[in-house]
Design a protein around this motif. Structure first.
Motif, PDB file in Angstrom:
ATOM      1  N   GLY A 271      60.538 -23.866   8.211  1.00  0.00           N
ATOM      2  CA  GLY A 271      61.230 -24.562   7.073  1.00  0.00           C
ATOM      3  C   GLY A 271      62.605 -24.058   6.906  1.00  0.00           C
ATOM      4  O   GLY A 271      62.935 -22.886   7.449  1.00  0.00           O
ATOM      5  N   ILE A 272      63.292 -24.968   6.238  1.00  0.00           N
ATOM      6  CA  ILE A 272      64.941 -24.740   6.167  1.00  0.00           C
ATOM      7  C   ILE A 272      64.907 -25.046   4.722  1.00  0.00           C
ATOM      8  O   ILE A 272      64.432 -26.178   4.183  1.00  0.00           O
ATOM      9  N   TRP A 273      65.688 -24.233   3.665  1.00  0.00           N
ATOM     10  CA  TRP A 273      66.119 -24.637   2.438  1.00  0.00           C
ATOM     11  C   TRP A 273      67.712 -25.023   2.314  1.00  0.00           C
ATOM     12  O   TRP A 273      68.359 -24.494   3.073  1.00  0.00           O
ATOM     13  N   LEU A 274      68.022 -25.737   1.741  1.00  0.00           N
ATOM     14  CA  LEU A 274      69.430 -25.708   0.928  1.00  0.00           C
ATOM     15  C   LEU A 274      69.509 -24.770  -0.161  1.00  0.00           C
ATOM     16  O   LEU A 274      68.840 -24.718  -1.097  1.00  0.00           O
ATOM     17  N   ARG A 275      70.487 -23.810  -0.217  1.00  0.00           N
ATOM     18  CA  ARG A 275      70.552 -22.771  -1.055  1.00  0.00           C
ATOM     19  C   ARG A 275      72.110 -22.788  -1.761  1.00  0.00           C
ATOM     20  O   ARG A 275      73.003 -22.804  -0.950  1.00  0.00           O
ATOM     21  N   CYS A 276      72.107 -22.590  -2.982  1.00  0.00           N
ATOM     22  CA  CYS A 276      73.262 -22.616  -3.625  1.00  0.00           C
ATOM     23  C   CYS A 276      73.375 -21.231  -4.574  1.00  0.00           C
ATOM     24  O   CYS A 276      72.555 -20.889  -5.421  1.00  0.00           O
ATOM     25  N   ASP A 277      74.496 -20.455  -4.394  1.00  0.00           N
ATOM     26  CA  ASP A 277      74.333 -19.231  -5.098  1.00  0.00           C
ATOM     27  C   ASP A 277      75.418 -19.199  -6.400  1.00  0.00           C
ATOM     28  O   ASP A 277      76.246 -18.349  -6.958  1.00  0.00           O
ATOM     29  N   ASP A 278      76.148 -20.320  -6.272  1.00  0.00           N
ATOM     30  CA  ASP A 278      77.307 -20.581  -7.590  1.00  0.00           C
ATOM     31  C   ASP A 278      76.894 -20.328  -8.839  1.00  0.00           C
ATOM     32  O   ASP A 278      76.248 -21.194  -9.125  1.00  0.00           O
ATOM     33  N   PRO A 279      77.500 -19.263  -9.495  1.00  0.00           N
ATOM     34  CA  PRO A 279      76.886 -19.059 -10.814  1.00  0.00           C
ATOM     35  C   PRO A 279      77.228 -20.170 -11.843  1.00  0.00           C
ATOM     36  O   PRO A 279      76.370 -20.383 -12.638  1.00  0.00           O
ATOM     37  N   GLY A 280      78.281 -20.877 -11.646  1.00  0.00           N
ATOM     38  CA  GLY A 280      78.703 -21.698 -12.671  1.00  0.00           C
ATOM     39  C   GLY A 280      77.889 -23.011 -12.450  1.00  0.00           C
ATOM     40  O   GLY A 280      77.545 -23.686 -13.574  1.00  0.00           O
ATOM     41  N   LYS A 283      73.700 -21.655 -13.625  1.00  0.00           N
ATOM     42  CA  LYS A 283      73.621 -21.494 -14.972  1.00  0.00           C
ATOM     43  C   LYS A 283      73.166 -22.690 -15.635  1.00  0.00           C
ATOM     44  O   LYS A 283      72.789 -22.942 -16.917  1.00  0.00           O
ATOM     45  N   ARG A 284      73.621 -24.027 -15.097  1.00  0.00           N
ATOM     46  CA  ARG A 284      73.395 -25.261 -15.748  1.00  0.00           C
ATOM     47  C   ARG A 284      72.142 -25.966 -15.298  1.00  0.00           C
ATOM     48  O   ARG A 284      71.818 -27.099 -15.776  1.00  0.00           O
ATOM     49  N   HIS A 285      71.295 -25.190 -14.536  1.00  0.00           N
ATOM     50  CA  HIS A 285      69.762 -25.890 -14.016  1.00  0.00           C
ATOM     51  C   HIS A 285      69.068 -24.724 -14.510  1.00  0.00           C
ATOM     52  O   HIS A 285      68.980 -23.527 -13.539  1.00  0.00           O
ATOM     53  N   HIS A 286      67.970 -24.863 -15.249  1.00  0.00           N
ATOM     54  CA  HIS A 286      66.882 -23.756 -15.349  1.00  0.00           C
ATOM     55  C   HIS A 286      65.749 -24.433 -15.112  1.00  0.00           C
ATOM     56  O   HIS A 286      65.078 -24.664 -16.651  1.00  0.00           O
ATOM     57  N   ILE A 310      65.900 -13.765  -7.839  1.00  0.00           N
ATOM     58  CA  ILE A 310      65.647 -12.756  -6.620  1.00  0.00           C
ATOM     59  C   ILE A 310      66.695 -11.613  -6.787  1.00  0.00           C
ATOM     60  O   ILE A 310      67.860 -11.936  -6.888  1.00  0.00           O
ATOM     61  N   ALA A 311      65.964 -10.334  -6.913  1.00  0.00           N
ATOM     62  CA  ALA A 311      66.971  -9.134  -7.120  1.00  0.00           C
ATOM     63  C   ALA A 311      67.920  -9.378  -8.196  1.00  0.00           C
ATOM     64  O   ALA A 311      68.973  -8.816  -8.158  1.00  0.00           O
ATOM     65  N   GLY A 312      67.475 -10.108  -9.469  1.00  0.00           N
ATOM     66  CA  GLY A 312      68.454 -10.215 -10.556  1.00  0.00           C
ATOM     67  C   GLY A 312      69.387 -11.300 -10.211  1.00  0.00           C
ATOM     68  O   GLY A 312      70.257 -11.842 -11.352  1.00  0.00           O
ATOM     69  N   GLN A 313      69.537 -12.101  -9.088  1.00  0.00           N
ATOM     70  CA  GLN A 313      70.567 -13.065  -8.782  1.00  0.00           C
ATOM     71  C   GLN A 313      69.906 -14.525  -9.020  1.00  0.00           C
ATOM     72  O   GLN A 313      68.587 -14.635  -8.590  1.00  0.00           O
ATOM     73  N   HIS A 314      70.369 -15.293  -9.787  1.00  0.00           N
ATOM     74  CA  HIS A 314      69.802 -16.546  -9.865  1.00  0.00           C
ATOM     75  C   HIS A 314      70.681 -17.515  -8.872  1.00  0.00           C
ATOM     76  O   HIS A 314      71.790 -17.587  -8.743  1.00  0.00           O
ATOM     77  N   SER A 315      69.504 -18.302  -8.061  1.00  0.00           N
ATOM     78  CA  SER A 315      70.117 -19.134  -7.209  1.00  0.00           C
ATOM     79  C   SER A 315      69.301 -20.629  -7.313  1.00  0.00           C
ATOM     80  O   SER A 315      68.171 -20.634  -7.975  1.00  0.00           O
ATOM     81  N   LEU A 316      69.852 -21.657  -6.484  1.00  0.00           N
ATOM     82  CA  LEU A 316      69.132 -22.842  -6.570  1.00  0.00           C
ATOM     83  C   LEU A 316      68.607 -23.112  -5.171  1.00  0.00           C
ATOM     84  O   LEU A 316      69.481 -22.915  -4.122  1.00  0.00           O
ATOM     85  N   LEU A 317      67.431 -23.259  -5.092  1.00  0.00           N
ATOM     86  CA  LEU A 317      66.888 -23.966  -3.614  1.00  0.00           C
ATOM     87  C   LEU A 317      66.544 -25.286  -3.510  1.00  0.00           C
ATOM     88  O   LEU A 317      65.826 -25.896  -4.705  1.00  0.00           O
ATOM     89  N   PHE A 318      66.925 -26.009  -2.625  1.00  0.00           N
ATOM     90  CA  PHE A 318      66.308 -27.473  -2.497  1.00  0.00           C
ATOM     91  C   PHE A 318      65.847 -27.622  -1.139  1.00  0.00           C
ATOM     92  O   PHE A 318      66.200 -27.373  -0.210  1.00  0.00           O
ATOM     93  N   GLY A 319      64.496 -28.292  -1.219  1.00  0.00           N
ATOM     94  CA  GLY A 319      63.818 -28.591   0.177  1.00  0.00           C
ATOM     95  C   GLY A 319      62.334 -28.437  -0.293  1.00  0.00           C
ATOM     96  O   GLY A 319      61.991 -28.827  -1.240  1.00  0.00           O
ATOM     97  N   PRO A 320      61.756 -27.988   0.720  1.00  0.00           N
ATOM     98  CA  PRO A 320      61.947 -27.359   1.957  1.00  0.00           C
ATOM     99  C   PRO A 320      62.082 -28.599   3.177  1.00  0.00           C
ATOM    100  O   PRO A 320      61.384 -29.761   2.922  1.00  0.00           O
ATOM    101  N   PHE A 321      63.019 -28.500   3.954  1.00  0.00           N
ATOM    102  CA  PHE A 321      62.938 -29.183   5.023  1.00  0.00           C
ATOM    103  C   PHE A 321      62.251 -28.783   6.152  1.00  0.00           C
ATOM    104  O   PHE A 321      62.494 -27.602   6.572  1.00  0.00           O
ATOM    105  N   ALA A 322      61.040 -29.414   6.748  1.00  0.00           N
ATOM    106  CA  ALA A 322      60.272 -28.852   7.696  1.00  0.00           C
ATOM    107  C   ALA A 322      60.838 -28.794   9.162  1.00  0.00           C
ATOM    108  O   ALA A 322      61.826 -29.630   9.629  1.00  0.00           O
TER     109      ALA A 322
END
Length: 527
Positions: A271-280, A283-286, A310-322
């Protein structure tokens, strides 16, 4: 004072993931005198399937995953499987609450966070499906507090990124339940192993690969181990073995030689995810927003836009792409699949390969996807997404079960299965989804299957009921107990809870205003 390894432990746990760690916690709570040894190939706990980035099972309780609520031939919605998984997650919450109250985990926010669970669909047919699904689910006490809307402004209020940039007048609908959670199973596993390591009679060996499991004449199991750093080999003998090694479980089950494991094979999926770590952006998607897979797609193809902590960090994941890899583990060998082939499982594997050719085509298509194709899939959930804000995150390997089937020759099982020896002295856990979210249910199932003589009123049963207050009662059927359990565990774990007593019309279908249910306002005050 460190625990000292012994050559004849009572229990051997293979793998330092959430499954072995959960069973270890149960066993040491139920029988503190047990000597338990855990062996892990990698240099720490939860570095394979239970790793936070590898694991797609993040507190899901069958709130938002539509593949657990199929549509029957008559058009009605079957919520049977969803209900079962939903209350299995309640078992997990009870054990975690016990450990937190005991003080072994100081702060539950190190592994669990409140995150609403949503289902989002578009198109008249899918909107109709979601409306029927909502009516079926909200009629049951397990889904008190679920909201439904077809109002685009309301959806935008819940998840702004999903609606911004969306054009056209296509029908949309969404459900939301604010009592959902995000769970960092990597952190939880480490909490459990750290807790176990403080107890007398438990020791974990990292960078120790289990190379063979064989039966001794006296009925005990000899577990052969290789120290990866030194190259030294040794062995221990034990009365009970739990093989909770994720994708590594099938090869060890085969080596054990138990008749119950004959014919089993595995089909690995990467599997593969698309991952976004941009705080801006984050913080607009919860929310965890699940969609409906296209017709003909396999269950694991259901896309979702997930808030992860994860470890206090907020991220967005989209997927999974198999995708496809012949490895059974992320850190495994490309020969894993081929080395798992046995005379006893050739027929089931060939049958499954022929019957599931559509799945193979799907996986090939996923492997060949371009960056623009992945972004196009993301656009359906986040129309204003920009390529530069996202990067690829490789997920863990999943090994789906191929099992013998007398009538059909073989069957592909997209779930988990406990395979136990007839004398209950060895058990292997195979499969994947729903996986980590139901680890406690799986561990209890192992206890029931392998330790029936100990689970008595004069034995482990009173303590088990202390760990799991609802044990022996169906939360699907006992509404009062369900309410108490959810209120109690929500308070301990610091997650959201909606008290049914505050909402007099909990069993209502969508009101005349499709934008909200009769109790939606109450639910929103808790978000």
């Amino acid at each position: 004072m460190p625990n000292i390894s012994i050559t004849e432990p009572d229990v051997v746990l293979v793998g330092a993931g959430i499954m072995s760690a959960t069973l270890g916690v149960f066993l040491k709570e139920l029988e503190p005198s047990l000597n338990i040894e855990m062996f892990e190939t990698l240099e720490g706990a939860a570095l394979e399937s239970s790793d936070s980035w590898n694991n797609a099972g993040t507190g899901h309780a069958a709130n938002c995953e539509v593949n657990y609520t199929p549509e029957r031939a008559d058009g009605s919605i079957d919520i049977t499987k969803a209900l079962q998984i939903n209350v299995e997650f309640d078992l997990s919450r009870q054990l975690w609450s016990y450990i937190v109250k005991k003080g072994s985990i100081k702060d539950p926010r190190t592994f669990i966070h409140p995150v609403p669970h949503m289902t989002f669909v578009w198109g008249a047919e899918n909107v109709s499906f979601l409306s029927k699904r909502f009516k079926a689910m909200v009629a049951h006490p397990c889904y008190y507090g679920m909201e439904y809307t077809e109002d685009k402004k309301q959806i935008a209020a819940w998840v702004p990124l999903v609606m911004e940039g969306r054009t056209g007048d296509e029908p949309l609908a969404a459900t939301r339940i604010v009592t959902g959670t995000d769970v960092d199973y990597g952190a939880l596993t480490n909490h459990f192993v750290d807790h176990l390591s403080t107890l007398t009679g438990f020791v974990v060996h990292y960078q120790n690969r289990v190379t063979n499991i064989s039966r001794e004449k006296d009925g005990r199991w000899r577990v052969e181990v290789k120290d990866i750093k030194s190259g030294d080999a040794r062995s221990v003998t034990t009365k009970f073995v739990f093989i909770g090694a994720g994708g590594g479980a099938l090869p060890l089950l085969q080596k054990s030689g138990i008749l119950e494991g004959k014919g089993y094979g595995g089909f690995p999926i990467s599997g593969i995810w698309l991952r976004c770590d941009d705080p801006g952006i984050n913080k607009r998607h919860h929310a965890k927003v699940y969609g409906k897979a296209p017709h003909g797609s396999p269950p694991m193809s259901v896309p979702h836009l997930d808030t992860r902590v994860i470890a206090g960090q907020h991220s967005l994941l989209f997927g999974p792409f198999a995708g496809f890899s012949s490895k059974f583990l992320k850190h495994g060998s490309l020969l894993d699949l081929f080395e798992s082939v046995r005379p006893s499982n050739i027929e089931p594997e060939l049958f499954v390969a022929g019957e599931n050719f559509g799945l193979v085509e799907y996986l090939i298509g996923q492997v060949l996807q371009t960056e623009s194709q992945r972004l196009a899939a993301l656009d359906q959930y986040y129309p204003n997404a920009k390529t530069e804000d996202w990067r690829l995150q490789v997920a863990g390997q999943r090994v789906e079960i191929i099992k013998p089937d007398v009538k059909r020759g073989g069957a592909l099982e997209l779930g988990t299965e406990i395979v136990a020896a007839a004398d209950r002295s060895l058990v292997a856990l195979l499969g994947a989804s729903p996986g980590a979210s139901t680890a406690v249910f799986i561990a209890i199932s192992v206890l029931e299957k392998c330790f029936p003589n100990e689970l008595t009123t004069n034995g482990w049963l009173p303590k088990l009921k202390e760990l799991i207050p609802s044990y022996g009662t169906s939360l699907i059927d006992d509404t009062d107990l369900l309410r108490r359990i959810r209120a109690d565990t929500a308070a301990v774990l610091k997650v959201e809870n909606i008290e049914p007593a505050s909402a007099p019309s909990l069993r209502n279908a969508p009101s005349s205003n499709p934008g909200e249910t009769s109790y939606a306002r109450h639910a929103q005050t808790n978000s």
